[in-house]
Design a protein around this motif. Structure first.
Motif, PDB file in Angstrom:
ATOM      1  N   ARG A 127      -0.191 -21.591  18.310  1.00  0.00           N
ATOM      2  CA  ARG A 127      -0.236 -22.257  19.542  1.00  0.00           C
ATOM      3  C   ARG A 127      -0.374 -23.699  19.696  1.00  0.00           C
ATOM      4  NH1 ARG A 127      -1.913 -16.799  20.707  1.00  0.00           N
ATOM      5  NH2 ARG A 127      -4.255 -17.362  20.472  1.00  0.00           N
ATOM      6  N   ARG A 128      -1.592 -23.896  18.703  1.00  0.00           N
ATOM      7  CA  ARG A 128      -2.260 -25.141  18.671  1.00  0.00           C
ATOM      8  C   ARG A 128      -0.827 -26.147  18.005  1.00  0.00           C
ATOM      9  NH1 ARG A 128      -7.581 -26.495  18.073  1.00  0.00           N
ATOM     10  NH2 ARG A 128      -6.967 -28.446  17.693  1.00  0.00           N
TER      11      ARG A 128
ATOM     12  N   ASP B 123      -6.939 -32.323  13.200  1.00  0.00           N
ATOM     13  CA  ASP B 123      -5.471 -32.783  12.946  1.00  0.00           C
ATOM     14  C   ASP B 123      -5.373 -33.516  11.447  1.00  0.00           C
ATOM     15  OD1 ASP B 123      -3.161 -33.213  14.441  1.00  0.00           O
ATOM     16  OD2 ASP B 123      -3.073 -35.334  13.879  1.00  0.00           O
TER      17      ASP B 123
ATOM     18  N   GLN C 237     -10.691 -17.561  17.487  1.00  0.00           N
ATOM     19  CA  GLN C 237     -10.911 -18.849  18.398  1.00  0.00           C
ATOM     20  C   GLN C 237     -11.914 -19.897  18.190  1.00  0.00           C
ATOM     21  OE1 GLN C 237      -8.669 -19.768  20.601  1.00  0.00           O
ATOM     22  NE2 GLN C 237      -7.407 -18.219  20.907  1.00  0.00           N
TER      23      GLN C 237
ATOM     24  N   ALA D  24       2.106 -25.753  18.075  1.00  0.00           N
ATOM     25  CA  ALA D  24       3.265 -25.866  19.164  1.00  0.00           C
ATOM     26  C   ALA D  24       3.027 -26.937  20.219  1.00  0.00           C
ATOM     27  CB  ALA D  24       3.492 -24.445  20.014  1.00  0.00           C
ATOM     28  N   SER D  25       1.591 -27.084  20.420  1.00  0.00           N
ATOM     29  CA  SER D  25       0.991 -28.199  21.312  1.00  0.00           C
ATOM     30  C   SER D  25       0.803 -29.587  20.498  1.00  0.00           C
ATOM     31  CB  SER D  25      -0.181 -27.728  21.978  1.00  0.00           C
ATOM     32  OG  SER D  25      -0.171 -26.477  22.656  1.00  0.00           O
ATOM     33  N   GLY D  26       1.382 -29.565  19.534  1.00  0.00           N
ATOM     34  CA  GLY D  26       1.225 -30.880  18.589  1.00  0.00           C
ATOM     35  C   GLY D  26       0.351 -31.165  17.427  1.00  0.00           C
ATOM     36  N   LEU D  27      -0.736 -30.214  17.190  1.00  0.00           N
ATOM     37  CA  LEU D  27      -1.541 -30.081  16.126  1.00  0.00           C
ATOM     38  C   LEU D  27      -0.856 -30.323  14.891  1.00  0.00           C
ATOM     39  CD1 LEU D  27      -4.523 -29.916  15.043  1.00  0.00           C
ATOM     40  CD2 LEU D  27      -4.158 -27.456  14.791  1.00  0.00           C
ATOM     41  N   LYS D  28      -1.380 -31.151  13.764  1.00  0.00           N
ATOM     42  CA  LYS D  28      -0.433 -31.557  12.404  1.00  0.00           C
ATOM     43  C   LYS D  28      -1.345 -30.846  11.597  1.00  0.00           C
ATOM     44  CE  LYS D  28       2.451 -34.006  14.541  1.00  0.00           C
ATOM     45  NZ  LYS D  28       4.011 -33.382  14.834  1.00  0.00           N
TER      46      LYS D  28
END
Length: 235
Positions: free
Chosen positions: A42-43, A21, A13, A45-49
């Motif tokens: 998980r990141r 990004d 973590q 899935a939350s929008g991190l490219k």
């Protein structure tokens, strides 16, 4: 008291905080690296490219399952950051890696990265490398001759001990993702890792060894007292 698995999660973590990004990442192999890949998924899935190169087929399968965008070093030869685990880490951030059998791809990916960050629990910290058997990837042809030369040149470098062919299930040898074999060198202590690394590179049948020297820019180590960031001397 935190369990080892909890410490691995803490280190993973903490490394995720370094990911920005748009980064191109190398994804390591092993139990601690797998926790980083899970957290990264998980990141994502939350929008991190991000765009990632896995260091093993096992990591590739995990990343695909998590829908992490993947590439290859042929398509993306320069990476921003590699996050990987280690089997041993000394105070200079010299490491033994390859317990999972992915040392060749791990070293190629780490070398292609602007930074390498190692994540581990504090049991991986050692005063002297070598208690963990040193993995050496070798070709199949001339195996016994290669092992004999490994022993001879290692002895000249101050390291003696058993050199054993790594086994998979049953009597079959362990086969790397590149189709090679691994021998594990039980030296107990490697006082001069650079000298041994040079010696092993002189063996024609050796593809790569598990001494990772001068590659790690940062080690994120989790213990009962929290998470520590360790850097090589002079960094």
């Amino acid at each position: 008291m935190l369990k080892v698995d909890d410490l691995k999660d803490l280190a993973a973590q903490s490394a995720l905080d370094l990911v920005e990004d748009g980064m191109k990442l190398g994804l390591g192999t092993g139990s601690t690296a797998a926790r980083f890949v899970d957290a990264l998924g998980r990141r994502v899935a939350s929008g991190l490219k991000v765009l990632c190169v896995p260091t093993s087929e096992a990591t590739r399968t995990q990343a695909e399952r998590l829908a992490i965008p993947l590439t290859t070093l042929d398509e993306t030869p320069e990476l921003d950051l590699t996050v990987d685990g280690a089997d041993e880490i000394d105070e200079q951030l010299r490491m033994i890696k390859g317990g999972g059998g992915a040392l060749l791809r791990e070293k190629i990916v780490a070398t292609a990265s602007a930074r390498m960050v190692v994540i581990a629990d504090d049991s991986k910290l050692v005063a002297t490398l070598g208690n963990f058997p040193l993995p050496v990837e070798v070709v199949r042809f001339g195996l016994l001759a290669t092992v004999r030369l490994i022993k001879a040149l290692a002895a000249q470098a101050g390291c003696e001990g058993e050199v054993n062919l790594r086994a998979a299930q049953g009597d079959a040898p362990f086969i790397t993702d590149q189709g090679n074999l691994i021998v594990d060198c039980i030296f107990g202590s490697i006082r001069e890792p650079e000298v041994l690394a040079f010696a092993l590179k002189r063996v024609p049948g050796v593809v790569e060894h598990g001494l990772f020297l001068g590659l790690a820019d940062l080690a994120i180590v989790a213990g009962s007292g929290g998470v520590k960031a360790l850097r090589p001397p002079g960094a």
